[in-house]
Scaffold this motif. Structure first.
Motif, PDB file in Angstrom:
ATOM      1  N   SER A   1      -6.528   2.757  -0.950  1.00 37.21           N
ATOM      2  CA  SER A   1      -7.629   2.105  -0.852  1.00 37.21           C
ATOM      3  C   SER A   1      -8.296   2.487   0.486  1.00 37.21           C
TER       4      SER A   1
ATOM      5  N   ALA B   1     -10.539   0.076  -4.589  1.00 35.30           N
ATOM      6  CA  ALA B   1      -9.387   1.196  -4.315  1.00 35.30           C
ATOM      7  C   ALA B   1      -9.615   2.391  -5.228  1.00 35.30           C
TER       8      ALA B   1
ATOM      9  N   LYS C   1       0.816  -1.189   0.013  1.00 41.30           N
ATOM     10  CA  LYS C   1      -0.007   0.051  -0.173  1.00 41.30           C
ATOM     11  C   LYS C   1       1.020   1.253   0.098  1.00 41.30           C
TER      12      LYS C   1
END
Lengths: 387, 234, 404
Positions: free
Chosen positions: C362, C347, C199
């Motif tokens: 996200s 996302a 991420k």
């Protein structure tokens, strides 16, 4: 009969004054915020809506951050169907603080402003701007926001072109209509170019975009192709598109945010739908015995259904009426608070129609279950609900 | 020989409660002559209200025929039944069942909405009916501004305004003090003797039942023999 | 507080008796909690993405005042000075862990965008361009970013026109599959690998060789220099030392801070929009709760009279109705959270206004968000239930009984 039903529905609607008041407040609030959110969404598209179909934008095919050689202008001018060419550079300066954001462009004054007749500038101011190499022209709203007057000196801190810059306000332009962006800042491209050429000779004599005026909007695709083919396989390939497509490209980059706001605006309608349906369900349930009595007297279930539907429609109509009429003042207030984010922030006709449609949907869906229930209930059971 | 105003033939009614069949009425069979005033008596749960609801056409029997003015209302469809009720039956309920959002005049006018009368005619009829129950001066009052007795009189005006031949009353004095109850019963007697309305009244109050021409007792869904009374003297 | 004095089962059962009303009221609240939680999740996702993008021991140097790598320019000479004077960590081979980087933006079409380049966008043709960061990295560029892991193909070869793309790019854009070639800066660049940086913002980038990029884009200056400190605590002293050096015109930030700063505008936009929306919407839900609870009080006036006659105190009656409202709100809160938790599967990919570059992040549900959302729901219930409960408590026994 119809008049009678209307009166009875209205009286029923206002029977519990507190409940009616709360429900109306809820509907008004929901319709108002729906209208505001729709306005935010349409503000996103304001640039694309204001775009002229007689203008094309040429930029680097790689991406906007790559400049194009200034001599492309002459070559583009020679393309068949092109009536005029101008260019602009994004400056990206900071006025005192970063939160004071507004767009700044270095332009070729005469040709650029001729291509944008919607930016209205007094002849004297235009002449003064053209004369002063350090002069700038600002939009009416922008000038209002910072209290700038003609003759004021505006300091900007360069981020792309490091250093402290200063400009003198020579003109304040006004928009042709409410859809025109009055939040922009223009200054002389030559002024910027001299600065660049002195420090980075290789980066000089370039422009971020070329703005092309064309004879006929219908030829846009053809002319775009002619321009791009001129520079194909050169060091700086170009991408030419209509101004609208160029603006929509920007919108598309933040599409998820627009989408989220749109989704949320439907959620508020769902919320009020639940509140309204609840109001109608409770009211109808409390009146089960009355509806059964009406049925016993010989009124058809259809009449009962209409009675509930009309009540729901009346409540929604009043609530939505309040919400819609509050939209204009609210948009004006929010627009003032956010004018750096949304230079154009107006209530569109389509927004009002959407509000009306939303209210109608809320009214109908809220009435459905209670009306159906009241129509179904057996008289004997309904009468037993007395007391 | 006049036809009976109401005749019931082998009428039965049962409910399903928790998978069990409960017989409320079993094979009821009797006639009511036009202009009669019948009191139905019986303990709670005896089925007297159910019987009244069947005759008034707001409930459907499980079996048998209910013939009112030569029409078997047990065979009528829901919508037909509603039209039939509008023109043939006047209702009087224990709790009056007036519309709280309508005033007395408007409540009385309610049944006339289902007729072809115009607004002026409706107003006239309603005023007349209110006059008959002695409430002309209260025509613009709302139900919550009236006493129980007055509300029931409005309900009686509503029951007679469309000039039905049959009036059904379910415990019309059940919620009233003795004095008001007396006035309501007087009014019912008047409707019977002066206007010739056939009246069927459910009550558990012996004093009220005495005003009728005849009394029938219901016990566990079955009808007792007819008990004739002297017509009450006003 | 003696809870035993409140008929809890009475409270609970009342909610079940009025099923439709309970569902509608709690449903309204659930939607508000959903919006509230979703916005918090978005904010958390954005923050997480941008702070996770950087490592605390890495330092980014860009030209002073340029704010972003795109606008920055750092000469070869400056890069050398920094590399020679900063306490930079060494790898096993004794090489300095620093990367001279060239960062540019290129325009790519998002999936679903199918226009040829100069057509006006008419349906079904949709023009969905996005600005993608192309990062030319130095020899140690991958080593100082261990969070980026190769998941398909191989690394680009230094000195070649090969590139590798981040996972969000591979998933969301046209023409970037393994083996495809991208044409920009008069060259064809072959995609030889796909990397997953978890991420982080790197997932929305394309990486290649810095020197190749410099040549292709005819650049003389780097965009940034990223280096790893030998000791992460040495940041302050290093910054001081470098800033004092007259030959340098750069500014230095920890990589974590650098990326957090780049999301400031977006984060505050989300947070302002979210709190304004939550505030407005919650008024709607509170109104809904109030309507429901007022009706509950009105319908049960007789019951209230009975309870009071039985010996329940005013306070108990008040608490009973307040609890009913709180139950209702909690129900809405839980349902709203469950709905919101499904958002974790989605996302968001959008342009970051500060860098003009595409950034994917996200929705992230954290325990704090769960807690905040439930408290928010309870607050709504409290506000919606208070006045009706007060009315219930204030009823006179005799009047209330008469309504039975």
């Amino acid at each position: 009969m119809i008049l009678f039903m209307l009166r009875m529905a209205l009286k029923n609607a206002l029977r519990h004054r507190l409940r009616a008041l709360l429900t109306l407040a809820g509907i008004a609030l929901a319709i108002l915020s729906f209208g505001l959110l729709s306005t935010v969404v349409s503000a996103w598209y304001a640039g694309a809506d204001a775009a002229s179909d007689k203008r094309l934008i040429t930029r680097s095919a790689i991406s906007l951050v790559f400049p194009l050689p200034i001599n492309y202008g002459e070559k583009i001018r020679a393309v068949e169907g092109v009536t005029s060419v101008s260019w602009a550079n994004w400056f990206g300066g900071v006025y005192i603080e970063e939160k004071n954001f507004f767009p700044q462009f270095a332009i070729e004054p005469t040709s650029y402003l001729r291509l944008y007749p919607e930016f209205h500038l007094e002849d004297a101011e235009l002449a003064a701007f053209i004369r002063d190499r350090q002069g700038c022209v600002v939009g009416r709203k922008l000038a209002q926001r910072f209290g700038w007057k003609i003759g004021d000196r505006i300091p900007l801190r360069g981020t792309i072109y490091a250093g402290n810059w200063s400009f003198i306000v020579r003109g304040i332009y006004t928009g042709r209509d409410s859809g025109t962006d009055e939040n922009q800042f223009f200054f002389h491209w030559t002024y910027l170019n001299e600065w660049i050429t002195q420090r980075y000779p290789r980066r000089g004599n370039s422009s971020g975009v070329f703005v092309i005026g064309i004879r006929d909007g219908g030829e846009a695709a053809l002319i775009s192709e002619r321009v791009d083919s001129l520079f194909r396989n050169s060091l700086a390939e170009t991408l030419t598109e209509t101004e609208k497509a160029f603006q929509l490209g920007f919108v598309a980059m933040t599409e998820s945010i627009v989408l989220a706001i749109q989704l949320v605006s439907y959620v508020v309608i769902l919320i009020i739908m639940a509140v309204m349906a609840n109001t109608m369900a409770m009211s109808a349930r409390e009146r089960t015995a009355e509806y059964a009595t009406l049925k016993a007297l010989g009124f058809s279930p259809g009449v009962i259904g209409w009675l509930i539907l009309v009540e729901s429609l009346l409540l929604c109509a009043i609530g939505a009426g309040i919400g819609i009429s509050l939209t204009w003042p609210a948009v004006r207030a929010v627009g003032q608070a956010l004018d750096n984010l949304f230079p154009v922030f107006n209530v569109a006709n389509s927004t009002v129609w959407l509000q009306v449609a939303a209210a109608l949907v809320v009214a109908l869906s809220a009435a459905t279950i209670p009306a159906w229930r009241a129509m179904q209930v057996r008289i004997v059971d309904g009468l037993r609900a007395v007391g | 020989m006049s036809q009976p105003a109401v005749s019931l033939r082998h009428v039965s009614k049962h409910y399903l409660r928790g998978g069990q069949v409960i017989d409320v009425l079993k094979d009821i069979d009797f006639d009511i002559a036009p202009g009669d005033f019948l009191a139905l008596m019986g303990p709670s749960g005896s089925g007297k209200s159910t019987l009244l609801n069947l005759i008034a056409g707001i409930d459907q029997p499980s079996g048998g025929q209910i013939i009112v003015d030569q029409v078997d209302i047990a065979t009528l469809a829901e919508a037909e039944l509603a039209d039939w009720r509008a023109s043939h039956v006047g209702f009087i309920f224990q709790f009056y069942n007036l519309m709280p959002v309508l005033n007395a005049q408007e409540n009385v006018e309610l049944p006339l909405m289902l007729t072809t009368l115009n607004a002026r005619q409706r107003k006239e009829h309603a005023s007349l009916a209110l006059e008959m129950v002695g409430l002309s001066d209260r025509s613009s009052h709302y139900p919550n501004e009236l006493s129980g007795g007055q509300q029931q009189r409005v309900a009686i005006a509503r029951a007679l305004v469309s000039d039905p031949s049959l009036i059904v009353a379910d415990e019309p004095t059940g919620d009233l003090d003795r004095k008001s109850a007396g006035e309501i019963l007087d009014l019912l007697g008047q409707l019977n003797t002066e206007l010739g309305k056939t009246i069927i009244m459910v009550t558990h109050d012996g004093r009220a039942a005495e005003r009728a021409h005849a009394i029938r007792h219901l016990e566990k869904g079955e009808l007792s023999a007819l008990e004739m009374l002297q017509p009450a003297k006003v | 507080m003696r809870l035993s004095r409140i008929p809890l089962h009475y409270v609970w059962r009342n909610l079940f008796t009025r099923k439709l009303t309970t569902v509608l009221t709690a449903g309204g609240m659930a939607l508000v909690v959903f919006v509230f939680a979703t916005v918090l999740m978005l904010e958390a996702g954005l923050k997480q993405t941008l702070t996770a993008t950087g490592l605390a021991e890495n330092v980014v140097a860009i030209r002073k005042g340029s704010q972003t790598e795109i606008q920055s320019g750092l000469s070869r000479q400056e890069a050398s000075i920094i590399e020679s004077s900063a306490p930079i960590a060494l790898n096993a081979m004794g090489r300095q862990l620093s990367s001279r980087e060239a960062v540019v933006l290129i325009s790519l079409q998002k999936k679903g965008g199918t226009c040829s380049k100069s057509d006006p966008p008419t349906p079904p043709c949709t023009n969905k361009p996005a600005n993608i960061v192309v990062r030319g990295v130095g020899a140690q560029g991958l080593a100082i970013r261990p969070q980026a892991k190769l998941i398909e193909g191989r690394r680009f070869l230094p000195g070649s026109a090969e590139i590798m793309v981040g996972r969000a790019i591979a998933d969301g854009f046209e023409g970037v599959q393994l083996g495809a070639s991208l044409h920009f800066a008069r060259r064809d660049w072959t995609v030889v690998g796909i990397f997953d940086a978890g991420k982080t913002g790197f997932n929305s980038e394309i990486w290649g060789d810095a020197e190749q990029m410099m040549q292709a884009f005819r650049r003389l200056n780097y965009s940034a220099l990223v280096f790893q400190l030998r000791d992460t605590d040495a940041y302050a002293s290093t910054q001081k030392k470098l800033e004092a050096d007259q030959r340098l015109t750069a500014e230095y930030k920890r990589e974590t801070q650098f990326y957090a700063d780049q999301s400031k505008v977006m984060a505050s936009f989300i947070s302002i929009l979210g709190s304004v929306l939550s505030a407005i919407f919650s008024v709607g839900a509170i109104i809904g709760a109030m309507i429901t609870m007022y009706a509950a009080v009105a319908n049960r006036t007789g019951e209230i009279g009975t309870l009071r006659a039985l010996g329940y105190r005013r306070r108990s009656v008040m608490l009973a109705f307040l609890l009913e409202a709180l139950f209702l709100a909690l129900l809405g809160g839980v349902v709203g959270l469950i709905l919101a938790s499904f958002m974790q599967f989605f996302a968001v990919s959008t342009m970051n206004w500060q860098t003009f570059a595409e950034l994917a992040f996200s929705f992230t549900l954290t325990p704090i968000i769960v807690l905040k959302s439930l408290l928010f729901a309870l607050l709504m219930g409290m506000l919606g239930g208070f006045l009706p409960a007060l009315r219930a408590a204030r009823l006179q026994i005799v009047d209330a009984l008469r309504a039975a």
